[in-house]
Design an enzyme around this catalytic site. Structure first.
Site, PDB file in Angstrom:
ATOM      1  N   GLY A   1       9.748   4.633   4.197  1.00 26.27           N
ATOM      2  CA  GLY A   1      10.245   3.239   4.327  1.00 26.27           C
ATOM      3  C   GLY A   1       8.576   3.227   4.683  1.00 26.27           C
ATOM      4  O   GLY A   1       7.506   3.048   3.710  1.00 26.27           O
TER       5      GLY A   1
ATOM      6  N   SER B   1      -1.566   3.417   1.361  1.00 24.16           N
ATOM      7  CA  SER B   1      -0.620   4.523   2.296  1.00 24.16           C
ATOM      8  C   SER B   1      -0.175   4.614   3.253  1.00 24.16           C
ATOM      9  O   SER B   1      -1.046   3.512   3.500  1.00 24.16           O
ATOM     10  CB  SER B   1      -1.330   5.643   2.462  1.00 24.16           C
TER      11      SER B   1
ATOM     12  N   HIS C   1       4.427   1.643  -3.360  1.00 23.15           N
ATOM     13  CA  HIS C   1       6.254   1.397  -3.547  1.00 23.15           C
ATOM     14  C   HIS C   1       6.884  -0.172  -4.640  1.00 23.15           C
ATOM     15  O   HIS C   1       7.405   0.540  -5.116  1.00 23.15           O
ATOM     16  CB  HIS C   1       7.054   1.433  -2.256  1.00 23.15           C
TER      17      HIS C   1
END
Ligand code: PAF
Length: 300
Positions: free
Chosen positions: A33, A187, A39
């Site tokens: 998450g 990150s 992502h």
């Protein structure tokens, strides 16, 4: 707006869904998450590579050592779902810790060679937690393709080895690290950085690029044998990072794909990875550069 993905939170729901799509081509991105652009690019890539895409959101407790940031790991479930919808994700699997590790859980899987260098000594048990959870997720989701970001290169090569060693029928691919415009690898943990630390953080990537350039230009000006030249440039770079206020855990260059040490026969034509872990304030940052490695082996 794109419709929200289907959210499944129990093993039973996931297994029922998986049986209902038997025969479909499925691609999978596992995450913890706090999704960011890195992502999003993984999800975007799998969308075009398969019929159905699955995202898992699970902050896996077994990959955190007791002193690490499990309790403060950033969470943003609502905005993660919106990002997943935008990227056309079909199913989000978001179980509780209790669901995947019920009382009495006692089985773990461990890779024992590639887990040893780099982060190995600094995050005891971390890769055992990663291989265990990823194997569980692969068993449940049974995808044909699983995609990972190469920022966590050690994790990626360990997972590829696990899949090879355990004869799993899934393609594990890596996608190039997504970076901010100043080079800092994206990150979820960058959220911990203060403004001042955030400004300093790109020095890590700049340092990696300098070492890589000096490795790759070695054959043009071979003043020292390759191994000595690499060691010298690593040693200069370590000093530079320390002078800039980073607490260095490691900065090393190893051969790919099995993380063996360089030797006197190694040249810049051999596949290599330069990886670093450095602490800035309270934030542990990792990054790496890979070179002379056949890109089709780790990314498409
Ligand atoms: O890279 C991560 O976010 C995690 O290590 C992973 C692969 C989702 C396993 O928990």
């Amino acid at each position: 707006m794109a419709s929200l993905p289907r959210v499944l939170s129990t093993v039973q729901e996931l297994q029922a869904w998986r049986s209902s799509v038997e025969g479909a081509n499925i691609a999978f991105v596992p995450t913890m998450g706090a999704l960011h652009e890195g992502h999003a690019q993984l999800l975007h890539t799998i969308r075009h590579r398969c019929e159905l895409s699955v995202l898992s959101i699970f902050v896996n407790p077994t990959q955190f050592a007791p002193h690490e940031d499990l309790d403060r790991y950033p969470k943003s479930f609502e905005s993660d779902l919106i990002l997943a919808a935008t990227e056309g994700v079909d199913v989000v699997f978001a179980p509780s810790a209790q669901e995947l590790y019920p009382m009495g859980y006692s089985t773990f899987v461990e890779e024992s060679h590639l887990s040893t260098p780099f982060c190995g000594p600094y995050r005891l048990g971390h890769f055992r937690g990663v291989t265990t959870i990823v194997l569980k997720l692969l068993n449940l989701i049974r995808p044909q393709l699983a995609l990972f970001g190469l920022k966590d290169a050690q994790q990626f090569f360990i997972l590829k080895k696990m899949v090879l060693d355990l004869n799993l029928e899934v393609a594990v691919e890596g996608m190039e690290t997504v970076r901010a415009s100043d080079g800092l690898a994206l990150s979820s943990r960058n959220l911990y950085l203060s403004q001042q630390e955030r400004q300093l953080a790109p020095v890590i990537y700049q340092t990696l690029l300098q070492i890589k350039d000096s490795c790759l230009s070695h054959s043009m000006r071979p003043k020292l044998p390759y191994l000595e030249a690499v060691n010298q440039s690593l040693s200069n770079a370590r000093q530079l990072l320390i002078q800039n206020g980073f607490t260095l855990q490691y900065l090393d260059c190893l051969k790919l794909p099995y993380f063996d040490p360089l030797d006197s026969n190694t040249t810049d034509k051999d596949p290599q990875i330069i990886a670093v872990a450095a602490i800035l304030g309270k934030t542990r940052l990792i990054d790496n550069v890979i070179f002379s490695y056949n890109p089709t082996d780790c990314q498409k």
